[in-house]
Structures are given as structure tokens and as C-alpha cells.
Design a protein around this motif. Structure first.
Motif, PDB file in Angstrom:
ATOM      1  N   GLY A  66      41.525 -21.003 -24.401  1.00 49.13           N
ATOM      2  CA  GLY A  66      40.546 -20.644 -23.383  1.00 49.13           C
ATOM      3  C   GLY A  66      39.258 -21.415 -23.421  1.00 49.13           C
ATOM      4  N   ARG A  67      39.108 -22.287 -24.421  1.00 47.03           N
ATOM      5  CA  ARG A  67      37.866 -23.031 -24.523  1.00 47.03           C
ATOM      6  C   ARG A  67      38.105 -24.515 -24.242  1.00 47.03           C
ATOM      7  N   PRO A  68      37.333 -25.083 -23.286  1.00 47.21           N
ATOM      8  CA  PRO A  68      37.519 -26.506 -22.971  1.00 47.21           C
ATOM      9  C   PRO A  68      37.056 -27.384 -24.130  1.00 47.21           C
ATOM     10  N   ARG A  69      37.927 -28.292 -24.559  1.00 45.49           N
ATOM     11  CA  ARG A  69      37.640 -29.097 -25.741  1.00 45.49           C
ATOM     12  C   ARG A  69      38.313 -30.455 -25.660  1.00 45.49           C
ATOM     13  N   LEU A  70      37.828 -31.365 -26.494  1.00 49.46           N
ATOM     14  CA  LEU A  70      38.569 -32.588 -26.751  1.00 49.46           C
ATOM     15  C   LEU A  70      39.617 -32.232 -27.800  1.00 49.46           C
ATOM     16  N   THR A  71      40.893 -32.471 -27.494  1.00 48.68           N
ATOM     17  CA  THR A  71      41.922 -32.058 -28.466  1.00 48.68           C
ATOM     18  C   THR A  71      41.873 -32.937 -29.727  1.00 48.68           C
ATOM     19  N   CYS A  72      41.293 -34.128 -29.627  1.00 49.77           N
ATOM     20  CA  CYS A  72      41.235 -35.008 -30.805  1.00 49.77           C
ATOM     21  C   CYS A  72      40.162 -34.567 -31.788  1.00 49.77           C
ATOM     22  N   LYS A  73      39.257 -33.698 -31.352  1.00 53.40           N
ATOM     23  CA  LYS A  73      38.197 -33.251 -32.266  1.00 53.40           C
ATOM     24  C   LYS A  73      38.332 -31.778 -32.619  1.00 53.40           C
ATOM     25  N   THR A  74      39.418 -31.163 -32.172  1.00 52.58           N
ATOM     26  CA  THR A  74      39.605 -29.737 -32.430  1.00 52.58           C
ATOM     27  C   THR A  74      40.599 -29.550 -33.561  1.00 52.58           C
ATOM     28  N   ARG A  75      40.103 -29.085 -34.690  1.00 52.88           N
ATOM     29  CA  ARG A  75      40.985 -28.972 -35.848  1.00 52.88           C
ATOM     30  C   ARG A  75      41.845 -27.732 -35.779  1.00 52.88           C
ATOM     31  N   MET A  76      43.091 -27.891 -36.225  1.00 51.72           N
ATOM     32  CA  MET A  76      44.029 -26.777 -36.208  1.00 51.72           C
ATOM     33  C   MET A  76      43.561 -25.661 -37.143  1.00 51.72           C
ATOM     34  N   ASP A  77      42.863 -26.027 -38.212  1.00 49.33           N
ATOM     35  CA  ASP A  77      42.465 -24.984 -39.174  1.00 49.33           C
ATOM     36  C   ASP A  77      41.270 -24.151 -38.687  1.00 49.33           C
ATOM     37  N   THR A  78      40.813 -24.384 -37.451  1.00 48.98           N
ATOM     38  CA  THR A  78      39.774 -23.503 -36.911  1.00 48.98           C
ATOM     39  C   THR A  78      40.392 -22.282 -36.224  1.00 48.98           C
ATOM     40  N   PHE A  79      41.728 -22.261 -36.144  1.00 47.91           N
ATOM     41  CA  PHE A  79      42.408 -21.130 -35.495  1.00 47.91           C
ATOM     42  C   PHE A  79      43.191 -20.334 -36.535  1.00 47.91           C
ATOM     43  N   PRO A  80      43.288 -19.001 -36.341  1.00 49.04           N
ATOM     44  CA  PRO A  80      44.142 -18.215 -37.242  1.00 49.04           C
ATOM     45  C   PRO A  80      45.599 -18.664 -37.095  1.00 49.04           C
ATOM     46  N   GLN A  81      46.239 -18.947 -38.254  1.00 50.55           N
ATOM     47  CA  GLN A  81      47.575 -19.559 -38.164  1.00 50.55           C
ATOM     48  C   GLN A  81      48.680 -18.603 -37.734  1.00 50.55           C
ATOM     49  N   ASP A  82      48.425 -17.298 -37.841  1.00 46.18           N
ATOM     50  CA  ASP A  82      49.494 -16.367 -37.511  1.00 46.18           C
ATOM     51  C   ASP A  82      49.584 -16.097 -36.001  1.00 46.18           C
ATOM     52  N   LYS A  83      48.615 -16.608 -35.253  1.00 48.13           N
ATOM     53  CA  LYS A  83      48.659 -16.385 -33.798  1.00 48.13           C
ATOM     54  C   LYS A  83      48.937 -17.701 -33.083  1.00 48.13           C
ATOM     55  N   PRO A  84      49.673 -17.619 -31.961  1.00 50.06           N
ATOM     56  CA  PRO A  84      49.931 -18.854 -31.218  1.00 50.06           C
ATOM     57  C   PRO A  84      48.649 -19.465 -30.653  1.00 50.06           C
ATOM     58  N   ILE A  85      48.623 -20.771 -30.533  1.00 51.62           N
ATOM     59  CA  ILE A  85      47.482 -21.484 -29.951  1.00 51.62           C
ATOM     60  C   ILE A  85      47.893 -21.929 -28.543  1.00 51.62           C
ATOM     61  N   THR A  86      47.112 -21.483 -27.568  1.00 53.19           N
ATOM     62  CA  THR A  86      47.476 -21.792 -26.184  1.00 53.19           C
ATOM     63  C   THR A  86      46.739 -23.041 -25.715  1.00 53.19           C
ATOM     64  N   ILE A  87      47.477 -23.980 -25.143  1.00 56.33           N
ATOM     65  CA  ILE A  87      46.865 -25.225 -24.664  1.00 56.33           C
ATOM     66  C   ILE A  87      47.202 -25.407 -23.184  1.00 56.33           C
ATOM     67  N   THR A 204      26.203 -27.617 -20.928  1.00 61.96           N
ATOM     68  CA  THR A 204      25.599 -28.021 -22.194  1.00 61.96           C
ATOM     69  C   THR A 204      26.430 -27.507 -23.367  1.00 61.96           C
ATOM     70  N   GLU A 205      26.916 -26.285 -23.201  1.00 64.12           N
ATOM     71  CA  GLU A 205      27.667 -25.656 -24.294  1.00 64.12           C
ATOM     72  C   GLU A 205      28.941 -26.409 -24.662  1.00 64.12           C
ATOM     73  N   VAL A 206      29.620 -27.003 -23.666  1.00 65.87           N
ATOM     74  CA  VAL A 206      30.908 -27.648 -23.973  1.00 65.87           C
ATOM     75  C   VAL A 206      30.780 -29.141 -24.256  1.00 65.87           C
ATOM     76  N   CYS A 207      29.585 -29.699 -24.084  1.00 61.01           N
ATOM     77  CA  CYS A 207      29.470 -31.166 -24.213  1.00 61.01           C
ATOM     78  C   CYS A 207      29.780 -31.630 -25.636  1.00 61.01           C
ATOM     79  N   PRO A 208      30.838 -32.446 -25.838  1.00 62.58           N
ATOM     80  CA  PRO A 208      31.174 -32.878 -27.194  1.00 62.58           C
ATOM     81  C   PRO A 208      30.164 -33.875 -27.757  1.00 62.58           C
ATOM     82  N   GLU A 209      29.316 -34.435 -26.904  1.00 64.96           N
ATOM     83  CA  GLU A 209      28.304 -35.388 -27.355  1.00 64.96           C
ATOM     84  C   GLU A 209      26.949 -34.712 -27.569  1.00 64.96           C
ATOM     85  N   ASP A 210      26.918 -33.398 -27.419  1.00 60.70           N
ATOM     86  CA  ASP A 210      25.670 -32.639 -27.602  1.00 60.70           C
ATOM     87  C   ASP A 210      24.539 -33.132 -26.705  1.00 60.70           C
TER      88      ASP A 210
END
Lengths: 248, 576
Positions: A66-87, A204-210
Motif C-alpha cells: 500500500g505504500r508507493p516506493r522504489l522497489t530497489c530501495k525497499t528491503r524485504m526485512d522491513t516487512f514481517p516475514q509471516d505475512k504476504p507482501i503485496t506489490i 514530500t512524504e514519498v519522495c525517495p530523494e528527500d
């Protein structure tokens, strides 16, 4: 090594649904790595747009849980592993296939913006303190995540009347360039519809370049529009001081 | 034409939209040509966007003693005297003007105290020479060129891949390709074609290159009858990320060392003292890459098989300001704060010095109407490229290619297209859909990468190279059995299958050239021939297609005129 479940949108703008894929997790893995694993082992025709895989090109935007992101900068370990990750693909742009969307509208808006035009007889000297704020805007990698979350585009579909945060950032970079001689407030007011922005700061909140899109680009531009169109005296002062000509 | 294919016609067709392609397109437009730009990705995403450290140009804004002669000397020395001297001369003389031009088009470089373009130190450059914007110089450059070209009015064909160059007799006539989005085929008719497709990094698993870097331009040119040169010279950048596995190969800019970063092995020793005591960390890339590789091989590597690179002795604010991308990259991807501690780095496949053989002044290949500029072309960098010389290469020779391509177009009549060539290009693209249960393009790619990493890496031997050639032949056979599933709509498996063909052609050229060159020079290190051989310093390896086979021959390097030779011996300036 453990596994994660990805729920990835598969389909086109007409028909589609999420499909589950199991992916083994390696240390430091990012979502784009997981998508590449799916491509090479499970679904060779999974459409994903990407280039650098280093957060520099802004190609791999998607909505992860549900959060707009660059997939190359989004680490898998930021999500709980027991739940599916929706893309899912970015919602504000028409889906072409799977995670790839049609972002061509952005290129059309960009064409409307008159480029940098140096003032006549300018001396090519600029000081770091005068360009710091413009360099912030020029960090933009055109991932279009700000366009994707902007409610004027996302919920109200004002693509015809509104340019979106990305292009306010571009105009700000031109308007605040110390040697630029063009005034783009007319364009901002009419064709880019800056008045529609009610500064909710989602961009501003989603900008990957801050980039401080709202505070540093949009609000100062709104002020310039107000000065030029609603406060003729201030507009005049600014005109004389900056010696800018209105863009045709 | 029978109207079966979507067809576009231009005076000049530019393939590739990185720095060289965009600069070529801008110049051709300025000459009044109609220009089409084809790119595999969206506009503005080309590999140039990843360039970090800067553009080398002897503007002498920081070190007054710098001038083009010193830049020329550094480039030839860095290239171990194998460079095309005329290209090195043009490059050194014209790069400052190309940078000023960028500024006049709106680029904002970091500034000196007196308001001019700031320049930083870099490996192999005698003076502070790299014009930069923090560590995102490539982004600044591509955005400036992109905006300029859009405003001037080129037609851009985005997410479109070219699979074959079309010929009319001996001359170029256009190109055939497909739209990535829907898989439909498209034909371009053009009097001149400029190749600006970049390099071949994706043939190695550890690389700083993006997916686009599959050697397309070199393979297209070779198939069309052009010559390739210096293909044995593949640059491994000394500093890529090594940990965690997912980020392996991502570039760590040389600007870290340019700003004072220090390399150490696991014992804490500043090992560059043993490899190049004079230049230390700012030695040329070939030397630093071999040094790190050797430290690791001899057991002095870090936990994850690299070296430590430390910039934390500088004030944190300074590091964040001059190296913002590096700061975020390590913090977000590796949990390392580079203002507090060292990075772990190791060599990563980065750049191709070799490529299409071109004329220095015109960027013309050996096929009439076909031009090449930037990484896809050979000559400027010789056996090893200096950091910062790539972005200037793109501008200088991109402009020249666009200029001459437009002039060539004006002077020639429209070519005619041969439907037979187009039909055969279409059949080749559709073949993998007709095969069922064949080889997976992903598996083939991964095997190819493993082969190149193991057998055609930083250090090479005859035995390894011979084995690599055998493997490449096997991979070629397997690729004939490759099949793809799904539809033609945005199908990455299908796209990779085609890219693989280009890679297979190019890696064969790399391996054959590496086998032929029985010496060590620049980026080409042979364990079985560890020394420089003066006779090899007088010739380039050139590859061409003869009777469907790859033919390799040695071509002597033309003698350097005396006025340039003098520059190589002259020592000038305080830092020389």
C-alpha cells in the motif's frame, strides 16, 4: 534461509488479479531482487520496469503493501516475514501489464514547460549559496511517486488541468536558477493549475530523494503566482529585481 | 514497402538515449536534420544517469596549471599508450567547451568560491579536473540534455529495442526493432544511423551496469559488417559494494577516493603503498582493482571478500554534502553509516574500452552511414579509461557523431529498404515462441555470466580463455533451442532472449581478443604473460565478420605526430 510470499498483480488494465509467489530470502534483499527471482524461476514473462537497481534512475516504482516506493530501495526485512507482501502497480497511471504502467502523460506535461533561458548578457558566475536550493530540485530522478500519490491526480483525475508535484519541482528549479530570465508564473497558474494543490504534503512524504517538494518548491511558487497575479505592486518589484520576462 | 510494418523515416536515427545519443541528436537537429531517437528504456533512464564522480575537462578552475595538453598526457598514460591519439587530442581540446555548453543549457555544477565550476581530484588525473554535482553528475547531465533535445524537437521512440541494422548494398539504410510494450515490430528508414548504446556489463554477474548494457550496438555493428577494436579491454571498477548479496556490484564512486577516502585491508594496512606509493588510492582503476583483488586472493580481504574504504575521517557534514548518494546507499542498503565507519568494497564490471572502430574526427565506422559514439565506440581510452573521461567522451564524440551524421544525410539520397532483410529479422524474433520446452533465457544468461566471471575476469590465462571459448560455443548452441512463454506484450523473458544474442557475439569478441593479446596492459592482465610487451603496444586487435565467422587481425597504431609526442615526455606543473 526462509521464504516470503509475494502477492504480485498480474494482468492488464482490463483484467487482472494478484498471484502468489514463494521467494527465498537472502540477507539485505530488496523487493526488486525478489521480483527478479520470480522472473527467473517462476514467471518469466512478469513485466517489471527497472534499470539501475541503485536508486538513481527512478524506474522501478510500485506500491508495496500500500505504500508507493522504489522497489530497489525497499528491503524485504522491513516487512514481517509471516505475512504476504503485496506489490501493485502505481495506481494513478494506466496499467500496461503487471507492474508496468503508462507514464507517458508526464512526458506530455514536461513539454509544456519553457526551458532555462539565460538573461541577456549574463556573466557565468554563480555562487554555491545561490544554487543550493536549485540543486535540491535537480536531485529529482523522475520516479513519479509524487505524481502517483497526489490526490489531485490519484483521486480527482485532474490530469488535464494539473501538472503535479514533479513538474512544480522542475519549474521551481528553473524559476530559482540565479541566471534564468524567464517568468513561468502564468504557466503555473493556468496550464499547470498550481492552485489545485492544497499542500497536503503527500508528495514530500514519498519522495525517495528527500526533496522538500511542498515547502521548498510548491509554496514559494504559489507565493510567486499570488505576487504576480493578485498583488501587482509586489509583482512589479519582483519583476524589476529579477528582470524576468514572462514565458510566451 | 508493402505496408506490413509500422515505418518511420528520419535523416538521422540515433540508437540509445544516454549522454552520447542525446548529444548526437541535439547536434544533428542543430544542423537541420530530422532526428529520431530510439531507446530501450524511458527517456532519462539511460545508464548515464548512474555516472557519479564527474566530467573531466581541463578548465583549470581549481588548478591553474591544468590545460588540454596535461589532460591528453594523462589520458594516454592511463590508456597505456594504446589510445587513438587523435581521439585523445580532440577529447582533451574540446571537453571544456562541451561542459560550458551544458552550463548554458541549464546544468548547475558545484561552485568554486569565486563562482566558477568546481573541479575535484580523480584517479590518474594530474590536476583537479572533474566538474561535478556532488555524486550525481550523470543525472544532471542527462536531464540537461534531455530537456534541450525535447525543446528542440526530436522524436523519441521509448521502450523500443533495435534487433537489426538494415542495409542497402554496402550502406546503412535503417533499423528493425520491436516495441517492448506490445511486442509489435517497427522499421526505421534513415540515411545515417548513430549507435550510442553503451557497453556490455550484463555479461558479468557482478557489475555496476543496468539491464540495458548487453552490447547491442557492438553486436549490431558487427552483424552489419563494421569492425570492432580493443575488445579485450574490459574495465573492472575497483570499488563496488560487496555486501549484502543483493547489492553486490553497485557502484561506489571513485569520488570517495577523490575526496580523500583511504583503502585498507583486514589487517588495517593501507595496502596501496605497496602497489602505487606515489598515487596511492588515486592510482588508475586497473591498478587499484588488481590491488584489491590480490589482497583478497592472498587472504587479506574483509569478512565479505573485499577491502575497506574509509572516508569517516572527514567531517560528517562534508561527507553528506559531497557524497550524498553514497551516504544514503550504504545506510539504506547495507546498514553502514559511512560518516562513522568504513565501507566494504570490491571490483565490479564497469566499462568497455573496446567497441566499434571509428574514425577519430568523424565517429564514422567502416560501414557508410553508420556512426558510433560513447562507450559503444573504441579508441579514446586505449587499455584503461580514467574516471571522468567517459562523460566528456559522450559529449565530445556524441556531438561530432551527430554533426557528421547530419552532414552525411544531407549529401546522400534516401536508401531503399529490402523486405527480405526485414522478414528475416522478424522470423528471428518470433522463433523462440515457436519452440516449446526449450532452454530458459534466464538460465542461459546466468550460465553466461558465471562463465565470464570465472574465466574472463580481471586476471586471465590461456587455459581459462580457451575454456571460455568452448563454453561460449555451447551457449550459442543452447540459445538456438531457447524458448519463451507468454505473449508478446511486455515480456522480459523474450527481451532477454534477444539481448542474450548480442551478449554472446560480444563476449566471443572479448575472449578472442584477450586470448590473442599475449601481454598484460591496462585492464587486460594475463597471469601467463605478466609483463608489458612493447610490440603489442604498437597494435590494436581488430575483429570483423568474414564468411559468418569472427576474424581477428592486428592493426598497427598510426605514428603519433611529434608535437603530441613531446607532450608525453614534458613534465609540467607542480603536481605532475
Amino acid at each position: 534461509m526462509s521464504d516470503a510470499t509475494l502477492k504480485i498483480f498480474r494482468g492488464t488494465r482490463e483484467i487482472g488479479a494478484t498471484v502468489d509467489y514463494r521467494v527465498p530470502i537472502a540477507p539485505g534483499m530488496v523487493v526488486l531482487d525478489a521480483l527478479h527471482y520470480v522472473q527467473s524461476h517462476l514467471a518469466p514473462d512478469l513485466a517489471v520496469r527497472w534499470n539501475c537497481k541503485a536508486g538513481k534512475c527512478g524506474s522501478c516504482s510500485a506500491e508495496v503493501n500500500g505504500r508507493p516506493r522504489l522497489t530497489c530501495k525497499t528491503r524485504m526485512d522491513t516487512f514481517p516475514q509471516d505475512k504476504p507482501i503485496t506489490i501493485l502497480p502505481m495506481k494513478s497511471f494506466p496499467v500496461i501489464k503487471d507492474l508496468v504502467t503508462d507514464v507517458s502523460w508526464n512526458y506530455k506535461v514536461n513539454k509544456k514547460i519553457p526551458p532555462f533561458q539565460p538573461r541577456a548578457g549574463v556573466e557565468w558566475r554563480m555562487y554555491q549559496e545561490d544554487i543550493d536550493r536549485v540543486q535540491e530540485f535537480r536531485k529529482c530522478i523522475e520516479c513519479f511517486l509524487c505524481q502517483n500519490v497526489c490526490h489531485v491526480l490519484r483521486d480527482h483525475d485532474k490530469q488535464e488541468q494539473f501538472g503535479g508535484p514533479r513538474f512544480f519541482v522542475r519549474v521551481a528549479g528553473l524559476e530559482m536558477h540565479p541566471l534564468d530570465g524567464l517568468q513561468r508564473t502564468g504557466l503555473l497558474k493556468t496550464e499547470l493549475g498550481i492552485g489545485l494543490c492544497n499542500i497536503t504534503k503527500c508528495c514530500t512524504e514519498v519522495c525517495p530523494e528527500d526533496i522538500h517538494i511542498t515547502d521548498n518548491a510548491i509554496i514559494p511558487l504559489k507565493e510567486r503566482v499570488v505576487d504576480d497575479f493578485y498583488d501587482p505592486l509586489l509583482g512589479l518589484v519582483r519583476k524589476i529585481r529579477n528582470a524576468k520576462e514572462p514565458a510566451k | 514497402m508493402n505496408g506490413k510494418y509500422e515505418t518511420h523515416e528520419h535523416d538521422v536515427l540515433v540508437i540509445g538515449a544516454g549522454g552520447a545519443g542525446l548529444r548526437a541528436a541535439i547536434e544533428a537537429l542543430a544542423q537541420g536534420a530530422s532526428v529520431g531517437v530510439v531507446c530501450k528504456s524511458l527517456l532519462g533512464k539511460a545508464h548515464t544517469v548512474m555516472a557519479e564522480g564527474g566530467i573531466a575537462a581541463a578548465m583549470a578552475n581549481v588548478d591553474e596549471a591544468d590545460d588540454w595538453r596535461a589532460h591528453f598526457r594523462d589520458t594516454i598514460r592511463g590508456g597505456k599508450f594504446l589510445n587513438n591519439w587523435r581521439m585523445a587530442q580532440i577529447h582533451a581540446q574540446e571537453s571544456s567547451e562541451r561542459v560550458r555548453e551544458l552550463e548554458q543549457w541549464g546544468a548547475l555544477f558545484d561552485r568554486t568560491k569565486d563562482g566558477r565550476i568546481l573541479q575535484r581530484a580523480f584517479g590518474g588525473h594530474t590536476f583537479k579536473r572533474l566538474c561535478h554535482v556532488g555524486d550525481r553528475t550523470g543525472l544532471e547531465m542527462i536531464r540537461t540534455l534531455q530537456d534541450r533535445g525535447v525543446q528542440m524537437g526530436f522524436d523519441v521512440y521509448m521502450e523500443c529495442a533495435i534487433t537489426r541494422l538494415l542495409k542497402d548494398g554496402d550502406r546503412l539504410a535503417g533499423a528493425f526493432g520491436y516495441w517492448r510494450e506490445n511486442g509489435r515490430f517497427v522499421v526505421f528508414k534513415a540515411k545515417s544511423v548513430v549507435l550510442a548504446t553503451g557497453g556490455i556489463g550484463k555479461a558479468w554477474p557482478i557489475t555496476s551496469n543496468s539491464w540495458e548494457y548487453t552490447g547491442d550496438g557492438m553486436a549490431l555493428a558487427y552483424d552489419a559488417g563494421a569492425e570492432l577494436m580493443d575488445m579485450e579491454f574490459v574495465q573492472f571498477h575497483p570499488t563496488g559494494m560487496v555486501w549484502p548479496p543483493g547489492v553486490q556490484g553497485i557502484l561506489v564512486t571513485e569520488a570517495v577516493r577523490g575526496e580523500g577516502g583511504i583503502l585498507r585491508n583486514k589487517t588495517g594496512e593501507r595496502f596501496m603503498e605497496r602497489y602505487d606509493p606515489k598515487r596511492m588510492e588515486l592510482s588508475t582503476r586497473d591498478v587499484v582493482a588488481r590491488a584489491i583483488y590480490t589482497e583478497v586472493r592472498e587472504g587479506r580481504g574483509t569478512e565479505h571478500g573485499g577491502a575497506y574504504l574509509d572516508i569517516s575521517q572527514k567531517p560528517a557534514e562534508y561527507v553528506k554534502r559531497k557524497l550524498p548518494s553514497m551516504y544514503h546507499q550504504f545506510l539504506e542498503l547495507a546498514d553502514v553509516d559511512i560518516t562513522k565507519g568504513p565501507m566494504e568494497v570490491g571490483p565490479t564490471c564497469h566499462y568497455m574500452m573496446g567497441g566499434v572502430k571509428v574514425e577519430a574526427d568523424t565517429a564514422a565506422s567502416t560501414v557508410p552511414g553508420l556512426f558510433a559514439a560513447g562507450e559503444v565506440a573504441a579508441g579514446l581510452h586505449g587499455a584503461n579509461r580514467l574516471g571522468g573521461n567517459s562523460l566528456s567522451d559522450l559529449l565530445v564524440f556524441g556531438r561530432r557523431a551527430g554533426l557528421v551524421a547530419a552532414q552525411h544525410a544531407k549529401a546522400t539520397v534516401a536508401p531503399s529498404l529490402d523486405p527480405g532483410q526485414i522478414d528475416s529479422a522478424e522470423r528471428a524474433m518470433l522463433a523462440p515462441f515457436e519452440r516449446k520446452e526449450g532452454e530458459s533465457p534466464y538460465a542461459l544468461h546466468s550460465d553466461l555470466q558465471e562463465n565470464m566471471q570465472k574465466l574472463v575476469g580481471i586476471f586471465r590465462t590461456e587455459e581459462d580463455l580457451r575454456q571460455a571459448l568452448t563454453k561460449i560455443e555451447e551457449l550459442k548452441e543452447r540459445s538456438q533451442r531457447m524458448s519463451v512463454s507468454g505473449s508478446r506484450m511486455f515480456n522480459p523473458g523474450w527481451h532477454l532472449g534477444r539481448d542474450l544474442e548480442s551478449m554472446l557475439t560480444v563476449v566471443e569478441a572479448v575472449t578472442r581478443s584477450a586470448l590473442a593479446r599475449q601481454e598484460s596492459r591496462g585492464a587486460h592482465s594475463r597471469i601467463d604473460y605478466p609483463d608489458l610487451d612493447l610490440s603489442w603496444g604498437k597494435q590494436n586487435n581488430v575483429i570483423a565478420r568474414k564468411n559468418e565467422r569472427m576474424e581477428l587481425r592486428q592493426v598497427p597504431i598510426p605514428d603519433m605526430p611529434e608535437d603530441l609526442q613531446v607532450l608525453l615526455t614534458e613534465e609540467k606543473g607542480s603536481a605532475a
